[in-house]
Structure formats: structure tokens, C-alpha cells
Design an enzyme around this catalytic site. Structure first.
Site, short mmCIF file in Angstrom:
data_model
loop_
_atom_site.label_atom_id
_atom_site.label_comp_id
_atom_site.label_asym_id
_atom_site.label_seq_id
_atom_site.Cartn_x
_atom_site.Cartn_y
_atom_site.Cartn_z
N CYS A 139 -3.82 -2.26 33.20
CA CYS A 139 -3.68 -1.92 31.78
C CYS A 139 -2.60 -2.78 31.14
O CYS A 139 -1.40 -2.52 31.31
CB CYS A 139 -3.35 -0.43 31.62
SG CYS A 139 -3.15 0.08 29.90
N CYS A 142 -0.43 -0.91 28.61
CA CYS A 142 0.54 -0.01 29.24
C CYS A 142 1.74 -0.77 29.79
O CYS A 142 2.89 -0.34 29.65
CB CYS A 142 -0.12 0.76 30.38
SG CYS A 142 -1.63 1.64 29.96
N ASP A 143 1.48 -1.90 30.46
CA ASP A 143 2.51 -2.53 31.27
C ASP A 143 2.92 -3.93 30.83
O ASP A 143 3.83 -4.52 31.41
CB ASP A 143 2.04 -2.58 32.73
CG ASP A 143 1.76 -1.19 33.29
OD1 ASP A 143 2.51 -0.27 32.94
OD2 ASP A 143 0.79 -1.04 34.05
#
Length: 334
Positions: A139, A142-143
Site C-alpha cells: 500500500c 499507507c506507507d
């Protein structure tokens, strides 16, 4: 033989994670006495991540497993009964929806909230799993922030990979994009975005062989050109896999309307499925955003809709059986 006693539940939640736990919090506060079956991985995908920095309310960030433990405690505080177990089959032909747990226990429920999530597809490399959460991610949204100013790599050739590559390019110094064939599968518009982003380096006919690291973090990626068989090493600190997700909907096939990729189809601006009293929340019905905060929001929606559905069902005597559910499973009965 003694007749089996079937347990009946007013609100059954299948699956945990942000969607399931948020649904449980709202359902419990509405006195629906929800029962949750957690599935194989209590807490869902976030229990397999490290730092979560983009969920509101945690200004200093939080570890994924710790965050899910907070969710669980809050759901239990309001009276949710949380059980370890997984749904193995369903029968949605009646107004009381039947679900089998762990292949042996049959229960019925007035409402069912499905929050079984989706599972990221991986390449199958041993090193990929070794460094999952320590430089390997599925992701970018997300990261990606953790790799600001660094060199990273991403594997994939579809729209999702193209979108995540351009997202990473805004944060990273350089993005190596590995495309297995000699062309993209992404739409022309997405291809153009990638091709017009100067710090994305495209490696056609290239596959990942091994994620390299020092046992604590990623520091390289060994790749091979599948046309020439030449191997090389990319100096990177982050490796993103963007080859798709698989929604956990196998047991609902033939009962609920699914799209071509297996995601549950819900009505517009709703979590209601094609069967009355069955709701879907989180990544199991969201192939676009796939974020913890959007999953939690849809979990809230599902619980509110379940509450309203039960209130209408119990308070309006004009309801007839056909109005309460749509029992048209697409499977033949033997």
C-alpha cells in the site's frame, strides 16, 4: 439423536479490522447485541503492519496491532461479544440468515455485517514476506511517507500500480517500476501519467527475484530481465507490490452480487447488498480507497443501516416476507 439447538443473533459481524470493529461499536451502542467472529487474523491487515501515521486521533502514529487492540477494547466496552472463529458457509434463502462457523456451528441472524476484507496479492518470494512491514508494503498510500527522499521500487503494470507509482514519485527520490512484459496493462491515461513523471524509471521485461536487506530493513532488490536472463541489483530502501487484491468473498459467491473481481456490490450511498439485512463494509466492497479510515466509516454506515432495518422490520406491520429479503441465490440446489 438430540436435535441441534441453533443459536440466534440479532446482529452478526463477520470479520474484524477497522470496518468490523467500528460496526461493532455502533451496533453495541444501539443495543443490537452484536456478536463478532474475528476470522483467521483478528484485527485484519493492520495487525501485519508497523507504523500507522494517517489515522485521525493518533498524532504521534501508532503500531497497527496496538491500534487494532484499541478498537477491540472499545467494541467490548460497549458489549460486543467477540469470538475467534471464521465463517465457512452461508445460506441466505430465508429472512433469518444462516451462517456456519468453523464448519460445525450453525447460527442464524436477523442482520449480518460482512467485514471480511481483502488480501493483498504477493509475488510469493520468501524474502518478500521476511521484510513485510520492514520496507516491503502492498500500500503506497499507507506507507509511502516513510520513504520520503529515498529510492524505492514498485512491481505491477495495471492502473493500480501506475497510480501508486505516481503517488510514490511525489515523495521518493526515484521510483523503479518493474513491468513483467514489454508493455503496460494500465489505461492509456495512466500510462501517460507514468511516462511523463521524470523520476519514475521503467524496467520492462523485468521481474523481482529477491528482496535484499540486513535482517532489519530493505537495502536492495535483485531483479532479472526475462528476455536476456541478465540479473542486476537495484539500490532501494522500499519495495511496493501492486499486483492487486483479492476480496475474501468466496463463501458469498452465488448469494451476493459480486463484481468481476469478486468485490461485494452495495447499493449507491449504502452498505446494503442485494439481500435485505445483509450489509458489507470495508475492503470487501471497496476496491478504490482501501484505507483504514474509509473502512471504519463504512463500518459505521453498516451498523446504522442494520439498526434502521431492524427498527423498520419490527415496527411496521405492513412488511410481508417478500419485502424483507431477496432470496435468489445463483446456485443450483442438489
Amino acid at each position: 439423536m438430540e436435535e441441534q439447538v441453533i443459536e440466534h443473533i440479532k446482529c452478526l459481524i463477520i470479520g474484524s479490522g477497522p470496518a468490523g470493529y467500528t460496526a461493532a461499536i455502533y451496533a453495541a451502542r444501539a443495543d443490537l447485541k452484536p456478536v463478532m467472529y474475528t476470522g483467521f487474523v483478528p484485527g485484519g491487515q493492520l495487525t501485519q503492519t508497523t507504523d500507522v501515521d494517517n489515522f485521525p486521533g493518533y498524532p504521534d502514529g501508532i503500531m497497527g496491532p496496538v491500534m487494532m487492540e484499541d478498537f477491540r477494547k472499545q467494541a467490548e466496552r460497549f458489549g460486543t461479544e467477540i469470538r475467534f472463529g471464521y465463517a465457512t458457509s452461508v445460506d441466505f434463502t430465508g429472512p433469518k440468515h444462516s451462517v456456519t462457523i468453523d464448519e460445525v456451528k450453525q447460527i442464524t441472524a436477523d442482520t449480518v455485517i460482512i467485514a471480511t476484507g481483502a488480501t493483498a496479492k504477493w509475488l510469493g518470494l520468501e524474502s518478500e514476506q521476511k521484510y513485510n512491514g520492514f520496507g516491503v508494503s502492498a500500500c503506497a498510500v499507507c506507507d509511502g511517507f516513510f520513504f520520503k527522499g529515498q529510492d524505492v521500487a514498485i512491481v505491477g503494470a495495471g492502473d493500480t500500480a501506475a497510480e501508486e507509482a505516481t503517488y510514490l514519485a511525489k515523495l521518493a527520490n526515484k521510483v523503479h517500476m518493474l513491468v513483467r512484459r514489454d508493455e503496460f496493462r494500465a489505461s492509456k491515461a495512466m500510462q501517460n501519467r507514468v511516462l511523463n513523471t521524470p523520476n519514475i524509471v521503467i524496467h520492462y521485461n523485468t521481474e523481482a527475484l529477491e528482496v535484499l536487506g540486513d535482517d532489519q530493513a530493505v537495502n536492495g532488490l535483485r531483479v532479472v530481465n526475462n528476455k536476456t536472463n541478465d540479473e542486476s541489483t537495484l539500490d532501494i530502501t522500499g519495495f511496493f507490490v501492486a499486483i492487486g487484491h483479492k476480496p475474501n468473498t468466496e463463501i458469498f459467491q452465488g448469494w451476493l452480487d459480486l463484481d468481476d473481481n469478486g468485490y461485494i456490490i452495495t447499493k449507491a450511498d449504502s452498505t446494503q447488498t442485494n439481500i435485505k439485512g445483509i450489509f458489507a463494509a470495508g475492503d470487501v466492497q471497496d476496491h478504490i480507497y482501501r484505507q483504514a479510515v474509509t473502512a471504519a466509516g463504512s463500518g459505521c454506515m453498516a451498523a446504522l443501516e442494520a439498526e434502521r432495518y431492524l427498527a423498520a422490520k419490527e415496527g411496521d406491520e405492513t412488511f410481508i416476507e417478500e419485502d424483507l429479503y431477496i432470496a435468489t441465490p445463483n446456485r443450483s440446489k442438489v
